[in-house]
Design a protein around this motif. Structure first.
Motif, PDB file in Angstrom:
ATOM      1  N   MET A 118     -13.092   6.543 -12.450  1.00 57.64           N
ATOM      2  CA  MET A 118     -12.156   6.822 -11.360  1.00 57.64           C
ATOM      3  C   MET A 118     -10.927   5.939 -11.544  1.00 57.64           C
ATOM      4  N   PRO A 119      -9.796   6.347 -10.993  1.00 60.99           N
ATOM      5  CA  PRO A 119      -8.574   5.541 -11.129  1.00 60.99           C
ATOM      6  C   PRO A 119      -8.518   4.416 -10.100  1.00 60.99           C
ATOM      7  N   LEU A 120      -7.606   3.476 -10.326  1.00 66.87           N
ATOM      8  CA  LEU A 120      -7.261   2.484  -9.324  1.00 66.87           C
ATOM      9  C   LEU A 120      -6.009   2.953  -8.594  1.00 66.87           C
ATOM     10  N   ILE A 121      -5.952   2.714  -7.289  1.00 68.23           N
ATOM     11  CA  ILE A 121      -4.752   3.017  -6.504  1.00 68.23           C
ATOM     12  C   ILE A 121      -4.173   1.706  -5.980  1.00 68.23           C
ATOM     13  N   HIS A 122      -2.926   1.450  -6.297  1.00 65.87           N
ATOM     14  CA  HIS A 122      -2.245   0.268  -5.767  1.00 65.87           C
ATOM     15  C   HIS A 122      -1.032   0.704  -4.965  1.00 65.87           C
ATOM     16  N   ILE A 123      -0.941   0.223  -3.729  1.00 61.64           N
ATOM     17  CA  ILE A 123       0.231   0.504  -2.898  1.00 61.64           C
ATOM     18  C   ILE A 123       1.201  -0.651  -3.046  1.00 61.64           C
ATOM     19  N   ASP A 124       2.304  -0.367  -3.715  1.00 62.93           N
ATOM     20  CA  ASP A 124       3.312  -1.381  -4.044  1.00 62.93           C
ATOM     21  C   ASP A 124       4.340  -1.440  -2.919  1.00 62.93           C
ATOM     22  N   THR A 125       4.343  -2.538  -2.180  1.00 64.35           N
ATOM     23  CA  THR A 125       5.297  -2.688  -1.077  1.00 64.35           C
ATOM     24  C   THR A 125       6.671  -3.131  -1.555  1.00 64.35           C
ATOM     25  N   GLY A 126       6.735  -3.607  -2.787  1.00 66.86           N
ATOM     26  CA  GLY A 126       7.993  -4.163  -3.286  1.00 66.86           C
ATOM     27  C   GLY A 126       8.142  -5.630  -2.947  1.00 66.86           C
ATOM     28  N   HIS A 127       7.189  -6.173  -2.171  1.00 68.65           N
ATOM     29  CA  HIS A 127       7.213  -7.586  -1.784  1.00 68.65           C
ATOM     30  C   HIS A 127       5.976  -8.302  -2.296  1.00 68.65           C
ATOM     31  N   ASN A 128       5.493  -7.895  -3.447  1.00 71.34           N
ATOM     32  CA  ASN A 128       4.280  -8.474  -4.002  1.00 71.34           C
ATOM     33  C   ASN A 128       4.558  -9.805  -4.699  1.00 71.34           C
ATOM     34  N   PHE A 129       3.511 -10.625  -4.806  1.00 67.95           N
ATOM     35  CA  PHE A 129       3.585 -11.801  -5.661  1.00 67.95           C
ATOM     36  C   PHE A 129       3.715 -11.327  -7.116  1.00 67.95           C
ATOM     37  N   PRO A 130       4.641 -11.867  -7.900  1.00 62.90           N
ATOM     38  CA  PRO A 130       4.746 -11.481  -9.318  1.00 62.90           C
ATOM     39  C   PRO A 130       3.433 -11.708 -10.068  1.00 62.90           C
ATOM     40  N   GLU A 131       2.712 -12.775  -9.716  1.00 63.49           N
ATOM     41  CA  GLU A 131       1.445 -13.072 -10.381  1.00 63.49           C
ATOM     42  C   GLU A 131       0.421 -11.966 -10.155  1.00 63.49           C
TER      43      GLU A 131
ATOM     44  N   LEU B  83       1.376 -28.875  -2.936  1.00 65.55           N
ATOM     45  CA  LEU B  83       0.225 -28.494  -3.752  1.00 65.55           C
ATOM     46  C   LEU B  83      -0.618 -27.598  -2.859  1.00 65.55           C
ATOM     47  N   MET B  84      -0.686 -26.317  -3.180  1.00 61.29           N
ATOM     48  CA  MET B  84      -1.291 -25.351  -2.277  1.00 61.29           C
ATOM     49  C   MET B  84      -1.953 -24.219  -3.045  1.00 61.29           C
ATOM     50  N   ARG B  85      -2.732 -23.443  -2.322  1.00 57.53           N
ATOM     51  CA  ARG B  85      -3.326 -22.238  -2.876  1.00 57.53           C
ATOM     52  C   ARG B  85      -3.458 -21.215  -1.757  1.00 57.53           C
ATOM     53  N   PHE B  86      -3.891 -19.992  -2.120  1.00 58.63           N
ATOM     54  CA  PHE B  86      -4.031 -18.920  -1.142  1.00 58.63           C
ATOM     55  C   PHE B  86      -5.491 -18.478  -1.068  1.00 58.63           C
ATOM     56  N   ARG B  87      -5.991 -18.280   0.154  1.00 57.42           N
ATOM     57  CA  ARG B  87      -7.365 -17.813   0.339  1.00 57.42           C
ATOM     58  C   ARG B  87      -7.432 -16.292   0.334  1.00 57.42           C
ATOM     59  N   THR B  88      -6.330 -15.658   0.663  1.00 56.78           N
ATOM     60  CA  THR B  88      -6.251 -14.200   0.671  1.00 56.78           C
ATOM     61  C   THR B  88      -4.856 -13.820   0.181  1.00 56.78           C
ATOM     62  N   LEU B  89      -4.723 -12.650  -0.419  1.00 57.59           N
ATOM     63  CA  LEU B  89      -3.435 -12.231  -0.971  1.00 57.59           C
ATOM     64  C   LEU B  89      -2.946 -10.959  -0.288  1.00 57.59           C
ATOM     65  N   GLY B  90      -1.689 -10.965   0.071  1.00 56.03           N
ATOM     66  CA  GLY B  90      -1.022  -9.791   0.606  1.00 56.03           C
ATOM     67  C   GLY B  90       0.429  -9.848   0.159  1.00 56.03           C
ATOM     68  N   ASP B  91       1.329  -9.328   0.971  1.00 57.93           N
ATOM     69  CA  ASP B  91       2.748  -9.453   0.652  1.00 57.93           C
ATOM     70  C   ASP B  91       3.159 -10.917   0.650  1.00 57.93           C
ATOM     71  N   ILE B  92       4.081 -11.255  -0.229  1.00 60.51           N
ATOM     72  CA  ILE B  92       4.551 -12.633  -0.316  1.00 60.51           C
ATOM     73  C   ILE B  92       5.277 -13.056   0.959  1.00 60.51           C
ATOM     74  N   THR B  93       5.753 -12.085   1.735  1.00 62.91           N
ATOM     75  CA  THR B  93       6.503 -12.383   2.957  1.00 62.91           C
ATOM     76  C   THR B  93       5.605 -12.713   4.135  1.00 62.91           C
ATOM     77  N   ILE B  94       4.317 -12.392   4.070  1.00 63.90           N
ATOM     78  CA  ILE B  94       3.429 -12.573   5.228  1.00 63.90           C
ATOM     79  C   ILE B  94       2.176 -13.376   4.909  1.00 63.90           C
ATOM     80  N   THR B  95       1.987 -13.778   3.660  1.00 61.18           N
ATOM     81  CA  THR B  95       0.765 -14.467   3.255  1.00 61.18           C
ATOM     82  C   THR B  95       0.976 -15.969   3.201  1.00 61.18           C
ATOM     83  N   GLY B  96       0.332 -16.664   4.115  1.00 59.64           N
ATOM     84  CA  GLY B  96       0.446 -18.113   4.158  1.00 59.64           C
ATOM     85  C   GLY B  96      -0.577 -18.784   3.269  1.00 59.64           C
TER      86      GLY B  96
END
Length: 301
Positions: free
Chosen positions: A58-71, A242-255
């Protein structure tokens, strides 16, 4: 007579693989919703194991908001190339350009809710009848209401009061024309289960999950990463943390959180001692007490 015992992680893995195989058996055009976050990565890893040595069917579906982390985007493209499977990308920017979605304005503007239109369009265009996601019941109270097989009507909407009973391991995927299902194989997993599984399986994840130096601003009780989309408010200043993220979403809303956890072992230890939820730093979940359920009713992940 020899008895075969499964430990906790093995039981969760077996359950999830069973659900994924049921999806392929019952539906004509399934897909995996892939965000680049740890949960969708684990689901993809489980699908890989479910059909090994064949490719994921099956394929993967990614919804690209345009505000993603480059990583995140780099990790996605590398994984798809490694797996040798199809990637379907839905663009929120295209939805905006076509007038299908309207860009939010104001201090707390986000493209998170705009993903709904793009996702539903991608499902309809590609005739997806089952979209597998990485949501877990422990994440948020709206997600705690989900079944493994979550029915969506012909408008892609979710009605928590109109879901199928799931007795033992029997899943009902019957649907009418135009309807589809969202399926959540790791519903019974916790955040600790996910991290222990990643550690046990040595699953590659984006570098964002590990402690690293990053420019950020302190806003709404969290460290928000600085990006090209950041507009400083009065009194805010850019600091290097010095930080990290516990969850990933848009770079504009992910603390992010201040942390020195730069290995999987340290992350597991840190999560074990945490007393806050992983989505506590997601500003999209703070808009109202029912923000997640409201979005899910409209067709959100």
């Amino acid at each position: 007579m020899n008895k075969y015992y499964l430990n906790h992680l093995q039981e969760l893995e077996a359950e999830a693989i069973y659900v994924i195989r049921e999806v392929v058996a019952q539906f004509d055009r399934p897909a995996i919703l892939f965000s680049g976050g740890k949960d969708s990565i684990v689901v993809t890893h489980l699908a890989r194991k479910a059909f090994w040595p064949a490719r994921i069917p099956m394929p993967l579906i990614h919804i690209d908001t345009g505000h993603n982390f480059p990583e995140t985007m780099e990790f996605r493209d590398k994984l798809v190339e490694e797996l040798g499977i199809q990637l379907i990308v839905g663009s929120v920017q295209e939805s905006i350009n076509e007038g299908r979605a309207v860009e939010e304005s104001g201090l707390n503007a986000s493209r998170n809710e705009l993903q709904i239109v793009t996702l539903l369009d991608a499902i309809e265009k590609n005739k997806i009848d089952a979209a597998i996601g990485g949501a877990r019941r422990d994440e948020e109270k709206a997600r705690a209401k989900e079944r493994f097989f979550s029915h969506r009507d012909e408008f892609g909407q979710w009605d928590p009061k109109n879901q199928r009973p799931e007795l033992w391991n029997i899943f009902n995927g019957r649907k009418r024309m135009g309807e589809h299902f969202r399926v959540f194989p790791i519903s019974n997993w916790t955040e600790m289960d996910v991290w222990n599984y990643i550690l046990h399986e040595n699953i590659p994840i984006p570098s964002l999950y590990f402690a690293h130096q990053r420019e950020a601003i302190y806003r709404d009780n969290t460290w928000l990463p600085v990006s090209e989309f950041t507009e400083l408010r009065a009194g805010e200043k850019i600091e290097t943390k010095l930080m990290r993220f516990r969850t990933l979403g848009d770079i504009t809303i992910t603390g992010g959180i201040e942390s020195d956890a730069d290995t999987l072992e340290k992350i597991v230890s840190e999560v074990a001692g945490s007393r806050s939820t992983e989505r506590g730093n997601r500003s999209d979940d703070k808009r109202s007490d029912t923000s997640m359920e409201d979005r899910k009713r409209q067709g959100y992940f």
